[in-house]
Write an enzyme that holds these catalytic residues in place. Sequence first.
Site, PDB file in Angstrom:
ATOM      1  N   GLU A   1      44.735  39.594  34.885  1.00 17.73           N
ATOM      2  CA  GLU A   1      45.249  39.856  33.543  1.00 17.73           C
ATOM      3  C   GLU A   1      46.644  40.415  33.758  1.00 17.73           C
ATOM      4  OE1 GLU A   1      44.092  39.245  30.596  1.00 17.73           O
ATOM      5  OE2 GLU A   1      42.145  38.452  31.214  1.00 17.73           O
TER       6      GLU A   1
ATOM      7  N   SER B   1      45.929  48.999  37.534  1.00 18.30           N
ATOM      8  CA  SER B   1      44.909  48.066  38.044  1.00 18.30           C
ATOM      9  C   SER B   1      45.460  47.263  39.225  1.00 18.30           C
ATOM     10  CB  SER B   1      44.414  47.141  36.928  1.00 18.30           C
ATOM     11  OG  SER B   1      45.410  46.208  36.547  1.00 18.30           O
ATOM     12  N   LYS B   2      46.741  46.905  39.173  1.00 18.66           N
ATOM     13  CA  LYS B   2      47.333  46.169  40.302  1.00 18.66           C
ATOM     14  C   LYS B   2      47.462  47.096  41.517  1.00 18.66           C
ATOM     15  CE  LYS B   2      48.628  42.460  40.388  1.00 18.66           C
ATOM     16  NZ  LYS B   2      47.932  41.158  40.649  1.00 18.66           N
TER      17      LYS B   2
ATOM     18  N   GLY C   1      54.988  54.816  27.194  1.00 14.62           N
ATOM     19  CA  GLY C   1      55.124  54.929  28.660  1.00 14.62           C
ATOM     20  C   GLY C   1      55.976  53.822  29.255  1.00 14.62           C
ATOM     21  N   HIS C   2      56.956  53.328  28.503  1.00 19.67           N
ATOM     22  CA  HIS C   2      57.763  52.184  28.953  1.00 19.67           C
ATOM     23  C   HIS C   2      58.629  52.587  30.150  1.00 19.67           C
ATOM     24  CE1 HIS C   2      60.171  48.478  27.333  1.00 19.67           C
ATOM     25  NE2 HIS C   2      59.644  48.283  28.525  1.00 19.67           N
TER      26      HIS C   2
ATOM     27  N   ARG D   1      57.433  50.547  23.616  1.00 18.42           N
ATOM     28  CA  ARG D   1      56.117  50.504  24.252  1.00 18.42           C
ATOM     29  C   ARG D   1      55.807  51.913  24.786  1.00 18.42           C
ATOM     30  NH1 ARG D   1      56.393  46.542  29.176  1.00 18.42           N
ATOM     31  NH2 ARG D   1      55.552  44.955  27.807  1.00 18.42           N
TER      32      ARG D   1
ATOM     33  N   ARG E   1      65.330  45.525  34.148  1.00 15.99           N
ATOM     34  CA  ARG E   1      64.400  44.786  35.004  1.00 15.99           C
ATOM     35  C   ARG E   1      65.217  43.910  35.947  1.00 15.99           C
ATOM     36  NH1 ARG E   1      61.868  48.209  33.128  1.00 15.99           N
ATOM     37  NH2 ARG E   1      59.998  48.129  31.856  1.00 15.99           N
TER      38      ARG E   1
ATOM     39  N   THR F   1      41.473  31.438  31.241  1.00 12.75           N
ATOM     40  CA  THR F   1      41.553  32.410  30.145  1.00 12.75           C
ATOM     41  C   THR F   1      42.618  31.946  29.156  1.00 12.75           C
ATOM     42  OG1 THR F   1      43.333  33.760  31.072  1.00 12.75           O
ATOM     43  CG2 THR F   1      41.080  34.255  31.830  1.00 12.75           C
TER      44      THR F   1
ATOM     45  N   THR G   1      52.802  43.292  42.022  1.00 12.53           N
ATOM     46  CA  THR G   1      53.991  43.537  41.194  1.00 12.53           C
ATOM     47  C   THR G   1      54.761  44.763  41.671  1.00 12.53           C
ATOM     48  OG1 THR G   1      54.602  44.277  38.981  1.00 12.53           O
ATOM     49  CG2 THR G   1      52.371  44.746  39.646  1.00 12.53           C
ATOM     50  N   ASP G   2      56.046  44.810  41.327  1.00  6.67           N
ATOM     51  CA  ASP G   2      56.839  46.007  41.634  1.00  6.67           C
ATOM     52  C   ASP G   2      56.458  47.176  40.727  1.00  6.67           C
ATOM     53  OD1 ASP G   2      57.937  45.061  39.250  1.00  6.67           O
ATOM     54  OD2 ASP G   2      60.024  45.140  39.937  1.00  6.67           O
ATOM     55  N   GLU G   3      55.674  46.893  39.664  1.00  7.30           N
ATOM     56  CA  GLU G   3      55.342  47.965  38.716  1.00  7.30           C
ATOM     57  C   GLU G   3      54.454  49.027  39.347  1.00  7.30           C
ATOM     58  OE1 GLU G   3      54.410  46.693  34.734  1.00  7.30           O
ATOM     59  OE2 GLU G   3      55.399  44.776  35.042  1.00  7.30           O
TER      60      GLU G   3
ATOM     61  N   PRO H   1      62.375  40.568  18.553  1.00 11.56           N
ATOM     62  CA  PRO H   1      62.029  41.978  18.746  1.00 11.56           C
ATOM     63  C   PRO H   1      62.466  42.490  20.115  1.00 11.56           C
ATOM     64  CG  PRO H   1      60.096  40.589  19.060  1.00 11.56           C
ATOM     65  CD  PRO H   1      61.233  39.668  18.743  1.00 11.56           C
TER      66      PRO H   1
ATOM     67  N   TYR I   1      47.876  48.203  33.243  1.00 12.45           N
ATOM     68  CA  TYR I   1      48.129  47.011  34.063  1.00 12.45           C
ATOM     69  C   TYR I   1      48.579  47.405  35.463  1.00 12.45           C
ATOM     70  CZ  TYR I   1      50.835  43.173  36.098  1.00 12.45           C
ATOM     71  OH  TYR I   1      51.349  42.240  36.972  1.00 12.45           O
TER      72      TYR I   1
HETATM   73  P1  NAD Z   1      49.339  34.615  33.947  1.00 15.87           P
HETATM   74  O1  NAD Z   1      48.701  35.553  32.971  1.00 15.87           O
HETATM   75  O2  NAD Z   1      50.324  33.607  33.462  1.00 15.87           O
HETATM   76  O3  NAD Z   1      48.206  33.788  34.729  1.00 15.87           O
HETATM   77  C1  NAD Z   1      47.039  34.397  35.216  1.00 15.87           C
HETATM   78  C2  NAD Z   1      46.032  33.306  35.549  1.00 15.87           C
HETATM   79  O4  NAD Z   1      44.874  33.948  36.099  1.00 15.87           O
HETATM   80  C3  NAD Z   1      45.590  32.493  34.333  1.00 15.87           C
HETATM   81  O5  NAD Z   1      45.599  31.112  34.643  1.00 15.87           O
HETATM   82  C4  NAD Z   1      44.175  32.974  34.088  1.00 15.87           C
HETATM   83  O6  NAD Z   1      43.310  31.993  33.537  1.00 15.87           O
HETATM   84  C5  NAD Z   1      43.726  33.385  35.487  1.00 15.87           C
HETATM   85  N1  NAD Z   1      42.659  34.391  35.421  1.00 15.87           N
HETATM   86  C6  NAD Z   1      42.659  35.544  34.693  1.00 15.87           C
HETATM   87  N2  NAD Z   1      41.494  36.186  34.847  1.00 15.87           N
HETATM   88  C7  NAD Z   1      40.743  35.423  35.695  1.00 15.87           C
HETATM   89  C8  NAD Z   1      39.426  35.559  36.235  1.00 15.87           C
HETATM   90  N3  NAD Z   1      38.651  36.613  35.910  1.00 15.87           N
HETATM   91  N4  NAD Z   1      38.990  34.614  37.084  1.00 15.87           N
HETATM   92  C9  NAD Z   1      39.772  33.536  37.410  1.00 15.87           C
HETATM   93  N5  NAD Z   1      40.989  33.343  36.898  1.00 15.87           N
HETATM   94  C10 NAD Z   1      41.474  34.278  36.049  1.00 15.87           C
HETATM   95  O7  NAD Z   1      49.968  35.562  35.071  1.00 15.87           O
HETATM   96  P2  NAD Z   1      51.296  35.362  35.936  1.00 15.87           P
HETATM   97  O8  NAD Z   1      52.433  35.936  35.194  1.00 15.87           O
HETATM   98  O9  NAD Z   1      51.347  33.981  36.422  1.00 15.87           O
HETATM   99  O10 NAD Z   1      50.978  36.340  37.144  1.00 15.87           O
HETATM  100  C11 NAD Z   1      50.276  35.871  38.303  1.00 15.87           C
HETATM  101  C12 NAD Z   1      50.143  37.006  39.297  1.00 15.87           C
HETATM  102  O11 NAD Z   1      51.438  37.486  39.671  1.00 15.87           O
HETATM  103  C13 NAD Z   1      49.387  38.215  38.755  1.00 15.87           C
HETATM  104  O12 NAD Z   1      48.576  38.716  39.789  1.00 15.87           O
HETATM  105  C14 NAD Z   1      50.489  39.204  38.396  1.00 15.87           C
HETATM  106  O13 NAD Z   1      50.027  40.529  38.508  1.00 15.87           O
HETATM  107  C15 NAD Z   1      51.525  38.880  39.464  1.00 15.87           C
HETATM  108  N6  NAD Z   1      52.921  39.154  39.096  1.00 15.87           N
HETATM  109  C16 NAD Z   1      53.449  38.693  37.920  1.00 15.87           C
HETATM  110  C17 NAD Z   1      54.788  38.913  37.637  1.00 15.87           C
HETATM  111  C18 NAD Z   1      55.420  38.368  36.366  1.00 15.87           C
HETATM  112  O14 NAD Z   1      56.606  38.621  36.121  1.00 15.87           O
HETATM  113  N7  NAD Z   1      54.733  37.569  35.572  1.00 15.87           N
HETATM  114  C19 NAD Z   1      55.579  39.658  38.514  1.00 15.87           C
HETATM  115  C20 NAD Z   1      55.007  40.122  39.704  1.00 15.87           C
HETATM  116  C21 NAD Z   1      53.682  39.853  39.989  1.00 15.87           C
END
Ligand code: NAD
Length: 345
Positions: free
Chosen positions: A82, A158-159, A287-288, A285, A219, A34, A130-132, A210, A155
């Site tokens: 996402e 959904s998680k 509901g921040h 944002r 956080r 994506t 996520t912790d969210e 911003p 978001y």
């Molecule tokens: P990111 O958006 O950088 O990467 C997501 C990846 O998933 C991308 O490479 C994208 O192409 C792929 N993807 C999205 N939809 C897809 C689909 N339908 N099929 C196959 N691949 C798909 O996200 P991130 O920040 O690396 O987060 C990774 C995971 O960790 C997520 O599940 C997120 O909820 C979780 N997470 C993130 C954080 C954070 O601070 N970024 C914290 C805690 C948990």
Amino acid sequence: MRILITGGAGFIGSAVVRAAIAAGHEVINIDALTYAANLENVASVATDPAYVFEKADIRDRAELERIFAAHAPDAVMHLAAESHVDRSIDGPGDFIATNITGTFNMLEAARGYWMDQGKPADFRFHHVSTDEVYGSLGASGLFTEDMPYDPRSPYSASKASSDHLVRAWHETYGLPVIITNCSNNYGPFHFPEKLVPVIIINALHGAPIPVYGKGENVRDWLYVDDHAGALLAVISRGENGRTYNIGGNNERRNIDLVMTICELLDRLRPGDTPYSELIEFVTDRPGHDMRYAIDASRIERELGWKPSVSVEEGLRKTVEWYLTNEAWWRPLWEAGAGKRAGRKA
Ligand code: NAD
């Protein structure tokens, strides 16, 4: 282990892929590529014989079933999602399709494969969350694994939904699962729509930096390679059916994080005036959530993991990485990646 990793071309997934290969595992990286993905993130392992890439969408169950059968993994680390809260507010549909239905597809493909293999007890479906999902804290307290869920953005809802599905597949079908809930990550290869790269890149352009509201949201920041290390500890030694919270013990108000990055830039790429003069408060944002903070004592006690990078060291490494890797972020920035961040208050 032969580990099937989803989302391995994203920010955290690619750190996990690189760390898993370095630790001697075999990796099958499933990613739909994506807007958030970049195969440059895994270029350092792309030719390693232990690494395979499968371009596939987790919304496509038949494709997932083919990949499980073709590669016969010992474990799954599911990160594809996402991931940007602001995008989930603008358009929640993709979050429902990928984060909820996509996780359902992963669970069903994994369950079918696991049953075909004779239900091996040491198989693991590791769901990265996520912790969210826990909602928002007041001035005190920490998120523990037993806390009731209280997600507040599309978001995080959904998680949370996907976490519930994973638990249900464990309770109902006996699928061996583990869930981890982690705080905010930062580090190299972070897509330039998220706070830390937006601050750095805007500052380098002399553009307004911003900051939502008054910058008072708190956080808990974790360096991405520390998260990858925690996830590998969990997939190697975590207990079937258990949840582990992962955090950095690094609570910061957003404004303090921004100030630290500005001071680092003042030192590493001095301008005529301090970068902090570019800070601009923008409409908050909706509901921040005010504060997130993690109690990571379970993973520390049971698996012996704790973060190794302080926020000062991690931010310095991150700023240095963006300064020396302009070729990575420049095309994304010019394509409009950072344009989403807030409106003037
Ligand atoms: P990111 O958006 O950088 O990467 C997501 C990846 O998933 C991308 O490479 C994208 O192409 C792929 N993807 C999205 N939809 C897809 C689909 N339908 N099929 C196959 N691949 C798909 O996200 P991130 O920040 O690396 O987060 C990774 C995971 O960790 C997520 O599940 C997120 O909820 C979780 N997470 C993130 C954080 C954070 O601070 N970024 C914290 C805690 C948990």
